[in-house]
Write a protein that holds these residues in place. Sequence first.
Motif, PDB file in Angstrom:
ATOM      1  N   ASP A 118      -2.767  -4.792 -20.937  1.00  0.00           N
ATOM      2  CA  ASP A 118      -3.624  -3.628 -21.118  1.00  0.00           C
ATOM      3  C   ASP A 118      -2.943  -2.412 -20.496  1.00  0.00           C
ATOM      4  OD1 ASP A 118      -5.818  -1.997 -21.653  1.00  0.00           O
ATOM      5  OD2 ASP A 118      -6.840  -2.582 -19.813  1.00  0.00           O
ATOM      6  N   GLU A 119      -2.571  -1.472 -21.345  1.00  0.00           N
ATOM      7  CA  GLU A 119      -1.914  -0.230 -20.902  1.00  0.00           C
ATOM      8  C   GLU A 119      -0.722  -0.501 -19.976  1.00  0.00           C
ATOM      9  OE1 GLU A 119      -2.325   2.865 -21.882  1.00  0.00           O
ATOM     10  OE2 GLU A 119      -4.099   2.570 -23.109  1.00  0.00           O
ATOM     11  N   PRO A 120       0.271  -1.267 -20.421  1.00  0.00           N
ATOM     12  CA  PRO A 120       1.395  -1.612 -19.545  1.00  0.00           C
ATOM     13  C   PRO A 120       2.261  -0.419 -19.135  1.00  0.00           C
ATOM     14  CG  PRO A 120       1.860  -2.289 -21.792  1.00  0.00           C
ATOM     15  CD  PRO A 120       0.422  -1.843 -21.757  1.00  0.00           C
ATOM     16  N   PHE A 121       2.163   0.695 -19.855  1.00  0.00           N
ATOM     17  CA  PHE A 121       3.001   1.861 -19.543  1.00  0.00           C
ATOM     18  C   PHE A 121       2.330   2.837 -18.580  1.00  0.00           C
ATOM     19  CE2 PHE A 121       4.320   0.194 -23.616  1.00  0.00           C
ATOM     20  CZ  PHE A 121       5.680   0.042 -23.415  1.00  0.00           C
ATOM     21  N   SER A 122       1.080   2.577 -18.247  1.00  0.00           N
ATOM     22  CA  SER A 122       0.340   3.461 -17.351  1.00  0.00           C
ATOM     23  C   SER A 122       1.016   3.527 -15.983  1.00  0.00           C
ATOM     24  CB  SER A 122      -1.090   2.943 -17.204  1.00  0.00           C
ATOM     25  OG  SER A 122      -1.801   3.721 -16.280  1.00  0.00           O
ATOM     26  N   GLY A 123       1.350   4.725 -15.556  1.00  0.00           N
ATOM     27  CA  GLY A 123       1.949   4.932 -14.236  1.00  0.00           C
ATOM     28  C   GLY A 123       3.446   4.722 -14.169  1.00  0.00           C
ATOM     29  N   LEU A 124       4.077   4.336 -15.296  1.00  0.00           N
ATOM     30  CA  LEU A 124       5.526   4.113 -15.295  1.00  0.00           C
ATOM     31  C   LEU A 124       6.263   5.396 -15.665  1.00  0.00           C
ATOM     32  CD1 LEU A 124       5.910   0.665 -17.098  1.00  0.00           C
ATOM     33  CD2 LEU A 124       5.680   1.125 -14.661  1.00  0.00           C
TER      34      LEU A 124
ATOM     35  N   SER B 160       0.816  -1.217   0.000  1.00  0.00           N
ATOM     36  CA  SER B 160       0.000   0.000   0.000  1.00  0.00           C
ATOM     37  C   SER B 160       0.850   1.268   0.000  1.00  0.00           C
ATOM     38  CB  SER B 160      -0.959   0.002   1.178  1.00  0.00           C
ATOM     39  OG  SER B 160      -0.249   0.096   2.398  1.00  0.00           O
ATOM     40  N   THR B 161       2.131   1.167   0.358  1.00  0.00           N
ATOM     41  CA  THR B 161       3.006   2.335   0.368  1.00  0.00           C
ATOM     42  C   THR B 161       3.654   2.591  -0.993  1.00  0.00           C
ATOM     43  OG1 THR B 161       4.961   1.088   1.058  1.00  0.00           O
ATOM     44  CG2 THR B 161       3.542   1.955   2.805  1.00  0.00           C
ATOM     45  N   LEU B 162       3.517   1.642  -1.927  1.00  0.00           N
ATOM     46  CA  LEU B 162       4.133   1.794  -3.245  1.00  0.00           C
ATOM     47  C   LEU B 162       3.309   2.727  -4.120  1.00  0.00           C
ATOM     48  CD1 LEU B 162       5.034  -1.938  -3.982  1.00  0.00           C
ATOM     49  CD2 LEU B 162       6.566  -0.141  -3.165  1.00  0.00           C
ATOM     50  N   SER B 163       3.983   3.422  -5.047  1.00  0.00           N
ATOM     51  CA  SER B 163       3.284   4.275  -5.996  1.00  0.00           C
ATOM     52  C   SER B 163       2.599   3.401  -7.041  1.00  0.00           C
ATOM     53  CB  SER B 163       4.281   5.209  -6.696  1.00  0.00           C
ATOM     54  OG  SER B 163       5.116   4.464  -7.572  1.00  0.00           O
ATOM     55  N   LYS B 164       1.731   4.009  -7.831  1.00  0.00           N
ATOM     56  CA  LYS B 164       1.036   3.280  -8.895  1.00  0.00           C
ATOM     57  C   LYS B 164       2.041   2.655  -9.862  1.00  0.00           C
ATOM     58  CE  LYS B 164      -2.203   3.899 -12.701  1.00  0.00           C
ATOM     59  NZ  LYS B 164      -3.033   4.829 -13.451  1.00  0.00           N
TER      60      LYS B 164
ATOM     61  N   GLN C 191       5.197   1.834  -9.280  1.00  0.00           N
ATOM     62  CA  GLN C 191       5.932   0.746  -8.633  1.00  0.00           C
ATOM     63  C   GLN C 191       5.091  -0.527  -8.578  1.00  0.00           C
ATOM     64  OE1 GLN C 191       6.737   2.913  -5.028  1.00  0.00           O
ATOM     65  NE2 GLN C 191       8.894   3.221  -5.564  1.00  0.00           N
ATOM     66  N   LYS C 192       3.799  -0.380  -8.308  1.00  0.00           N
ATOM     67  CA  LYS C 192       2.906  -1.539  -8.298  1.00  0.00           C
ATOM     68  C   LYS C 192       2.818  -2.146  -9.698  1.00  0.00           C
ATOM     69  CE  LYS C 192       0.049   0.109  -4.489  1.00  0.00           C
ATOM     70  NZ  LYS C 192      -1.247   0.686  -4.122  1.00  0.00           N
ATOM     71  N   ARG C 193       2.707  -1.279 -10.717  1.00  0.00           N
ATOM     72  CA  ARG C 193       2.613  -1.755 -12.104  1.00  0.00           C
ATOM     73  C   ARG C 193       3.895  -2.477 -12.496  1.00  0.00           C
ATOM     74  NH1 ARG C 193      -0.724  -1.205 -16.828  1.00  0.00           N
ATOM     75  NH2 ARG C 193      -2.107  -0.518 -15.194  1.00  0.00           N
ATOM     76  N   LEU C 194       5.035  -1.919 -12.165  1.00  0.00           N
ATOM     77  CA  LEU C 194       6.317  -2.534 -12.496  1.00  0.00           C
ATOM     78  C   LEU C 194       6.458  -3.886 -11.802  1.00  0.00           C
ATOM     79  CD1 LEU C 194       8.840  -2.054 -14.155  1.00  0.00           C
ATOM     80  CD2 LEU C 194       9.833  -0.864 -12.212  1.00  0.00           C
ATOM     81  N   GLY C 195       6.034  -3.966 -10.567  1.00  0.00           N
ATOM     82  CA  GLY C 195       6.069  -5.245  -9.851  1.00  0.00           C
ATOM     83  C   GLY C 195       5.223  -6.302 -10.543  1.00  0.00           C
TER      84      GLY C 195
END
Length: 81
Positions: A31-37, A4-8, A10-14
């Motif tokens: 689906d939208e793999p670059f969103s939030g990176l 819950s402390t990770l950014s959007k 960081q969660k997407r990259l994980g």
Amino acid sequence: NFVSTLSKGQKRLGSLLRLLYCNVKSLWILDEPFSGLDQSASNKLICLFDKHLANQGVLVYTTHKNIGLKAPGTHISLEDI
């Protein structure tokens, strides 16, 4: 909870990193793999896509930007239809 402390991004990259440890790698559907990176993570993901395609993998993804894949192969864009 640590997640819950990770950014959007960081969660997407994980989530995307799980692709590296998947036993069945021939077809990736994202689906939208670059969103939030950020740009650095996006560049690394593009390199990962290129390696996957160079190893005979298939990639289906949605995005709003041209990512400039270098791997040879067929590229189909809905913008071209």
